[in-house]
Design a protein around this motif. Structure first.
Motif, PDB file in Angstrom:
ATOM      1  N   ALA A 179      12.823  -7.201 -16.159  1.00 35.11           N
ATOM      2  CA  ALA A 179      11.911  -6.057 -16.177  1.00 35.11           C
ATOM      3  C   ALA A 179      10.571  -6.410 -15.544  1.00 35.11           C
ATOM      4  O   ALA A 179      10.006  -5.615 -14.784  1.00 35.11           O
ATOM      5  CB  ALA A 179      11.702  -5.581 -17.617  1.00 35.11           C
ATOM      6  N   CYS A 180      10.060  -7.611 -15.821  1.00 35.95           N
ATOM      7  CA  CYS A 180       8.788  -8.033 -15.219  1.00 35.95           C
ATOM      8  C   CYS A 180       8.933  -8.207 -13.711  1.00 35.95           C
ATOM      9  O   CYS A 180       8.033  -7.840 -12.941  1.00 35.95           O
ATOM     10  CB  CYS A 180       8.301  -9.328 -15.865  1.00 35.95           C
ATOM     11  N   ALA A 181      10.080  -8.769 -13.290  1.00 27.11           N
ATOM     12  CA  ALA A 181      10.313  -8.951 -11.854  1.00 27.11           C
ATOM     13  C   ALA A 181      10.378  -7.605 -11.140  1.00 27.11           C
ATOM     14  O   ALA A 181       9.751  -7.404 -10.082  1.00 27.11           O
ATOM     15  CB  ALA A 181      11.596  -9.740 -11.632  1.00 27.11           C
ATOM     16  N   LEU A 182      11.135  -6.668 -11.702  1.00 27.54           N
ATOM     17  CA  LEU A 182      11.241  -5.337 -11.103  1.00 27.54           C
ATOM     18  C   LEU A 182       9.913  -4.589 -11.215  1.00 27.54           C
ATOM     19  O   LEU A 182       9.578  -3.788 -10.337  1.00 27.54           O
ATOM     20  CB  LEU A 182      12.361  -4.546 -11.767  1.00 27.54           C
ATOM     21  N   GLY A 183       9.161  -4.849 -12.296  1.00 26.48           N
ATOM     22  CA  GLY A 183       7.840  -4.240 -12.426  1.00 26.48           C
ATOM     23  C   GLY A 183       6.901  -4.709 -11.328  1.00 26.48           C
ATOM     24  O   GLY A 183       6.150  -3.913 -10.749  1.00 26.48           O
ATOM     25  N   GLY A 184       6.941  -6.011 -11.030  1.00 23.10           N
ATOM     26  CA  GLY A 184       6.120  -6.543  -9.944  1.00 23.10           C
ATOM     27  C   GLY A 184       6.498  -5.948  -8.602  1.00 23.10           C
ATOM     28  O   GLY A 184       5.645  -5.606  -7.774  1.00 23.10           O
ATOM     29  N   TYR A 185       7.820  -5.787  -8.379  1.00 27.01           N
ATOM     30  CA  TYR A 185       8.290  -5.185  -7.133  1.00 27.01           C
ATOM     31  C   TYR A 185       7.907  -3.710  -7.065  1.00 27.01           C
ATOM     32  O   TYR A 185       7.550  -3.204  -5.994  1.00 27.01           O
ATOM     33  CB  TYR A 185       9.801  -5.339  -7.031  1.00 27.01           C
ATOM     34  N   GLY A 186       7.946  -3.035  -8.210  1.00 31.48           N
ATOM     35  CA  GLY A 186       7.543  -1.627  -8.243  1.00 31.48           C
ATOM     36  C   GLY A 186       6.080  -1.437  -7.906  1.00 31.48           C
ATOM     37  O   GLY A 186       5.701  -0.473  -7.228  1.00 31.48           O
ATOM     38  N   VAL A 187       5.236  -2.353  -8.390  1.00 31.02           N
ATOM     39  CA  VAL A 187       3.810  -2.290  -8.043  1.00 31.02           C
ATOM     40  C   VAL A 187       3.627  -2.460  -6.545  1.00 31.02           C
ATOM     41  O   VAL A 187       2.811  -1.767  -5.912  1.00 31.02           O
ATOM     42  CB  VAL A 187       3.021  -3.368  -8.811  1.00 31.02           C
ATOM     43  N   LEU A 188       4.381  -3.370  -5.951  1.00 38.62           N
ATOM     44  CA  LEU A 188       4.332  -3.561  -4.493  1.00 38.62           C
ATOM     45  C   LEU A 188       4.715  -2.281  -3.762  1.00 38.62           C
ATOM     46  O   LEU A 188       3.993  -1.842  -2.846  1.00 38.62           O
ATOM     47  CB  LEU A 188       5.285  -4.688  -4.090  1.00 38.62           C
ATOM     48  N   LEU A 189       5.836  -1.668  -4.159  1.00 37.52           N
ATOM     49  CA  LEU A 189       6.281  -0.448  -3.483  1.00 37.52           C
ATOM     50  C   LEU A 189       5.274   0.682  -3.652  1.00 37.52           C
ATOM     51  O   LEU A 189       5.070   1.492  -2.747  1.00 37.52           O
ATOM     52  CB  LEU A 189       7.648  -0.016  -4.035  1.00 37.52           C
ATOM     53  N   GLY A 190       4.631   0.747  -4.822  1.00 41.08           N
ATOM     54  CA  GLY A 190       3.681   1.821  -5.076  1.00 41.08           C
ATOM     55  C   GLY A 190       2.365   1.647  -4.344  1.00 41.08           C
ATOM     56  O   GLY A 190       1.863   2.583  -3.723  1.00 41.08           O
ATOM     57  N   ARG A 191       1.790   0.441  -4.411  1.00 39.44           N
ATOM     58  CA  ARG A 191       0.466   0.227  -3.821  1.00 39.44           C
ATOM     59  C   ARG A 191       0.526  -0.019  -2.321  1.00 39.44           C
ATOM     60  O   ARG A 191      -0.246   0.563  -1.551  1.00 39.44           O
ATOM     61  CB  ARG A 191      -0.221  -0.946  -4.525  1.00 39.44           C
TER      62      ARG A 191
END
Length: 229
Positions: free
Chosen positions: A154-166
């Motif tokens: 979840a933390c790994a995908l959360g970090g990737y999600g922040v990348l995709l969003g920002r």
């Protein structure tokens, strides 16, 4: 792993959110309403907690309910919105021209900084409590080791999600409405810099979540949020 009294957690987070909105109201009256988009971002940060709340309630009623899986998928899609709000601190740099005049830091900088940090704190707490809820469900179903593997993913995908969003400006709902763009962005984002960014954010998420987990599960503590069976 302690069970929490989630109705009390909900009230605590709701109170914190109201306090955050009150601070925004005071600051916007003092300066301007440039940061009104933070209200929407905070709403998005609340969605994963609502999904986890529903999944946890279903588990308490029926541990074999299949509805937990779509709720888990929805939670995973919207979870990055909680840590994402940290990146809104970027606007302090973008608007540096109004914060520093003739080499003097204006008072509005400190107002906006404090407000942004409070929004970030509220969003991160909301997101981490939602992660704790899902970890609790998985812990009861599959054990502590599997629950921590879930946290790592979840933390790994959360970090990737922040990348995709920002960086790539992808919204959570684009996963459902624009899958072609999602697929293309995933291809474009596979490079050394993006991977490092995602893993770095994931590490920060894991460190802060582990701290919260340790505080909630500290031996000898009499946490008032503990579940009373």
């Amino acid at each position: 792993m302690k069970e929490l009294n989630y109705p009390k957690v909900f009230l605590m987070l709701a109170g914190l959110t109201l306090a955050t909105l009150a601070v925004y109201g005071i600051v916007s009256l003092r300066t301007d309403d440039f940061y009104k988009f933070l209200i929407w971002n905070l709403f998005l940060a609340w969605l994963p907690f609502l999904f986890s709340l529903a999944a946890h309630a279903l588990y308490k009623r029926n541990s074999r309910s299949l509805l937990q899986f779509p709720l888990g998928a929805a939670w995973l899609v919207f979870f990055p919105n909680a840590p994402y709000i940290m990146t809104d601190l970027l606007h302090l740099t973008i608007r540096s021209g109004i914060y520093i005049v003739d080499g003097v830091v204006q008072s509005r900088f400190w107002y906006d900084l404090a407000m942004l940090l409070l929004f970030t704190w509220t969003a991160w707490l909301t997101g981490f409590f939602s992660l704790y809820q899902f970890q609790t469900v998985i812990w009861r179903r599959s054990g502590l080791l599997v629950s921590w593997l879930f946290v790592l993913v979840a933390c790994a995908l959360g970090g990737y999600g922040v990348l995709l969003g920002r960086v790539y400006r992808l919204n959570s709902w684009d996963v459902l409405t624009d899958r072609h763009r999602l697929y293309q962005l995933m291809l474009d984002s596979v490079n050394r810099q993006s991977v490092f960014f995602s893993l770095f954010i994931a590490l920060v998420l894991l460190v802060i979540y582990t701290t919260l987990y340790s505080l909630l599960n500290a031996r000898g503590s009499r946490d008032t949020l503990r579940w009373r069976n």
